[in-house]
Scaffold this motif. Structure first.
Motif, PDB file in Angstrom:
ATOM      1  N   LEU A 114       0.849  -1.191   0.000  1.00  0.00           N
ATOM      2  CA  LEU A 114       0.000   0.000   0.000  1.00  0.00           C
ATOM      3  C   LEU A 114       0.882   1.238   0.000  1.00  0.00           C
ATOM      4  O   LEU A 114       1.871   1.315   0.728  1.00  0.00           O
ATOM      5  CB  LEU A 114      -0.906   0.084   1.221  1.00  0.00           C
ATOM      6  N   GLY A 162       0.637   5.767  -1.268  1.00  0.00           N
ATOM      7  CA  GLY A 162      -0.324   6.783  -1.672  1.00  0.00           C
ATOM      8  C   GLY A 162       0.259   8.175  -1.698  1.00  0.00           C
ATOM      9  O   GLY A 162       1.424   8.383  -1.361  1.00  0.00           O
ATOM     10  N   ASP A 163      -0.568   9.099  -2.137  1.00  0.00           N
ATOM     11  CA  ASP A 163      -0.158  10.496  -2.234  1.00  0.00           C
ATOM     12  C   ASP A 163      -1.312  11.380  -1.816  1.00  0.00           C
ATOM     13  O   ASP A 163      -2.471  11.038  -2.002  1.00  0.00           O
ATOM     14  CB  ASP A 163       0.194  10.852  -3.682  1.00  0.00           C
ATOM     15  N   ARG A 164      -0.954  12.532  -1.295  1.00  0.00           N
ATOM     16  CA  ARG A 164      -1.972  13.551  -1.043  1.00  0.00           C
ATOM     17  C   ARG A 164      -2.242  14.316  -2.325  1.00  0.00           C
ATOM     18  O   ARG A 164      -1.291  14.735  -2.977  1.00  0.00           O
ATOM     19  CB  ARG A 164      -1.440  14.579  -0.069  1.00  0.00           C
ATOM     20  N   LEU A 204      -3.424   4.753  -2.654  1.00  0.00           N
ATOM     21  CA  LEU A 204      -4.392   5.616  -1.990  1.00  0.00           C
ATOM     22  C   LEU A 204      -4.228   7.057  -2.440  1.00  0.00           C
ATOM     23  O   LEU A 204      -3.134   7.617  -2.368  1.00  0.00           O
ATOM     24  CB  LEU A 204      -4.137   5.520  -0.478  1.00  0.00           C
ATOM     25  N   ALA A 207      -4.934  10.211  -0.968  1.00  0.00           N
ATOM     26  CA  ALA A 207      -5.239  10.527   0.431  1.00  0.00           C
ATOM     27  C   ALA A 207      -5.950  11.872   0.553  1.00  0.00           C
ATOM     28  O   ALA A 207      -5.398  12.837   1.080  1.00  0.00           O
ATOM     29  CB  ALA A 207      -3.964  10.486   1.263  1.00  0.00           C
ATOM     30  N   GLN A 214      -6.413  13.366   3.999  1.00  0.00           N
ATOM     31  CA  GLN A 214      -5.190  13.842   4.654  1.00  0.00           C
ATOM     32  C   GLN A 214      -4.847  15.285   4.252  1.00  0.00           C
ATOM     33  O   GLN A 214      -4.085  15.954   4.953  1.00  0.00           O
ATOM     34  CB  GLN A 214      -4.025  12.908   4.338  1.00  0.00           C
ATOM     35  N   GLN A 266      -3.035   6.988   9.024  1.00  0.00           N
ATOM     36  CA  GLN A 266      -2.154   6.331   8.064  1.00  0.00           C
ATOM     37  C   GLN A 266      -2.026   4.834   8.397  1.00  0.00           C
ATOM     38  O   GLN A 266      -1.921   4.000   7.502  1.00  0.00           O
ATOM     39  CB  GLN A 266      -0.795   7.025   8.062  1.00  0.00           C
ATOM     40  N   ASP A 296      -4.929   3.291   6.892  1.00  0.00           N
ATOM     41  CA  ASP A 296      -4.741   3.170   5.435  1.00  0.00           C
ATOM     42  C   ASP A 296      -3.995   1.892   5.090  1.00  0.00           C
ATOM     43  O   ASP A 296      -4.285   1.224   4.101  1.00  0.00           O
ATOM     44  CB  ASP A 296      -3.891   4.333   4.896  1.00  0.00           C
ATOM     45  N   ILE A 297      -2.992   1.596   5.907  1.00  0.00           N
ATOM     46  CA  ILE A 297      -2.137   0.453   5.610  1.00  0.00           C
ATOM     47  C   ILE A 297      -2.806  -0.844   6.054  1.00  0.00           C
ATOM     48  O   ILE A 297      -2.813  -1.838   5.338  1.00  0.00           O
ATOM     49  CB  ILE A 297      -0.781   0.608   6.340  1.00  0.00           C
ATOM     50  N   VAL A 342       5.243  -1.349   2.650  1.00  0.00           N
ATOM     51  CA  VAL A 342       4.959   0.042   2.327  1.00  0.00           C
ATOM     52  C   VAL A 342       6.236   0.721   1.832  1.00  0.00           C
ATOM     53  O   VAL A 342       7.174   0.913   2.602  1.00  0.00           O
ATOM     54  CB  VAL A 342       4.397   0.805   3.551  1.00  0.00           C
TER      55      VAL A 342
END
Ligand code: TRP
Length: 379
Positions: free
Chosen positions: A54, A56-58, A88, A90, A93, A181, A184-185, A193
């Motif tokens: 997993l 992700g990015d904002r 993800l 995010a 976030q 977070q 999320d994981i 990760v």
């Protein structure tokens, strides 16, 4: 002696965990993480099905070449090696450290176009948005019961994020975002990760949450905890600076975005900072600006920085800029063409996200069911 039923247990353990989080950025700990990452790489080659990633990015702006060479390219490689990957977007976030959401919808779709343009395949990779997965967010509640405020205040990443906001009061969401977070994981039971050095404490926090959930609330299946402890995968990715030799950041106007066209790229690179020595060398310590451009040309053309520098020789900054511009524009031409097509096709992007969200929801609901069962909250 403290036990998990002792309400003071976490206060006692607090100092220790705070130290663990801080220590996770120490040299010795980092060396261990790097060694373990090399081992994981070998394990992936043996059996990719053991891993679920997993990351992700904002959605706070457009992705740039720093993201591309730093993480995106690696994600595509992991996908090609057969590792199941969740990505993800995010969106929740974004509001941890700012007052509004900004043009969030546009940014989410822009991020999606970037992902698909670089080669992330929605058939193999699940791309989803935070705000669309209620069951993921509901994990926050039991997880928040497993951490203390002082532990969160000592989290090095929270500290860094807080300092970056320049004296703005810390929101409850910023303080607790390592817990978010962790959700999320853990919602998809990811065990890997990919992170940069600065994110290692987050992973440690997620591992603490997984372990404490097991200790405090128990299991559904006696043979294994509900949440496997996730591991960080440190990449050796080169870190690119902005075109002025400082940290690449949109607000400094020193970035080259993935979606920029060739002319704009040329213009940005024309303004790049170099130095007075006409002999081009790769010497990141003494010549950060020049070396950064050499590195960018090398990454974009698949050569070594030393090779690129030697070829330019004493051609000076002008020749260097010409070489970088050509290398970048050539490497990104097909990606940019695909990106432009995708950006025109909102319907398709929407469909990809809807499918990713449906799959993430299914998994999050199954995990939440297990969490409730472990906590005996099934009625
Ligand atoms: N914090 C990451 C960022 O700043 C995005 C993110 C949110 C993330 N949740 C995550 C990354 C979980 C890895 C794992 O871009």
């Amino acid at each position: 002696m403290t036990t998990e039923t002792d309400p003071t247990a976490y206060q006692d353990e607090d100092a220790v965990v705070g130290d663990i989080l801080a220590a996770s950025t120490s040299d010795a700990s980092l060396a261990r993480t790097i060694a373990r990452s090399a081992q994981i790489e070998a394990e992936i080659d043996q059996d990719a099905s053991r891993f679920r990633v997993l990351t992700g990015d904002r959605p706070t702006g457009n992705l740039h070449l720093g993201h591309y060479f730093g993480t995106l390219r690696n994600r595509v490689l992991l996908q090609q090696r057969g590792v199941e990957t969740f990505i993800l977007v995010a969106d929740y976030q974004v509001i941890a450290d700012r007052d509004g959401v900004g043009p969030i919808r546009e940014r989410v779709y822009s991020l999606l176009a970037d992902y698909l343009a670089v080669g992330l395949d929605p058939e193999a990779t699940t791309i989803f948005t935070h705000s669309s997965i209620p069951a993921l967010n509901q994990l926050m509640l039991p997880f928040l019961s497993l951490v203390t405020d002082s532990e969160l205040r000592r989290n090095p990443t929270v500290k860094a994020e807080f300092e970056a906001t320049g004296g703005r009061p810390m929101s409850g969401l910023l303080l607790t975002y390592p817990v978010h977070q962790a959700a999320d994981i853990l919602f998809c039971k990811a065990n890997l990760v990919p992170v940069g050095k600065d994110q290692v404490p987050h992973l440690e926090q997620a591992r603490v949450v997984a372990r404490r959930f097991d200790e405090r609330y128990g299991r559904v299946d006696a043979s294994q905890p509900v949440f496997p402890p996730p591991e960080p995968l440190l990449s050796e990715a080169a870190s690119l600076l902005g075109t002025d030799g400082t940290k690449m950041s949109k607000s400094r106007g020193n970035t080259i975005e993935l979606g920029m066209d060739a002319d704009t790229t040329a213009k940005v690179l024309k303004k790049a900072v170099t130095d007075a020595d006409r002999n081009i060398t790769y010497d990141p310590v003494n010549r950060p600006e020049v070396s950064n451009l050499v590195l960018l040309a090398a990454l974009a053309s698949g050569r070594t920085p030393q090779d690129v520098a030697a070829e330019i020789g004493d051609g000076g900054g002008g020749a260097l800029k010409k070489v970088v511009t050509e290398a970048v524009n050539e490497h990104f031409a097909p990606i940019r063409a695909r990106r432009a097509e995708l950006a025109e096709d909102q319907g398709y992007l929407q469909q990809v996200l809807a499918r990713g969200n449906a799959r993430a929801t299914e998994i999050a609901e199954a995990t939440l069911d297990e969490v409730r069962a472990a906590m005996q909250m099934t009625y």
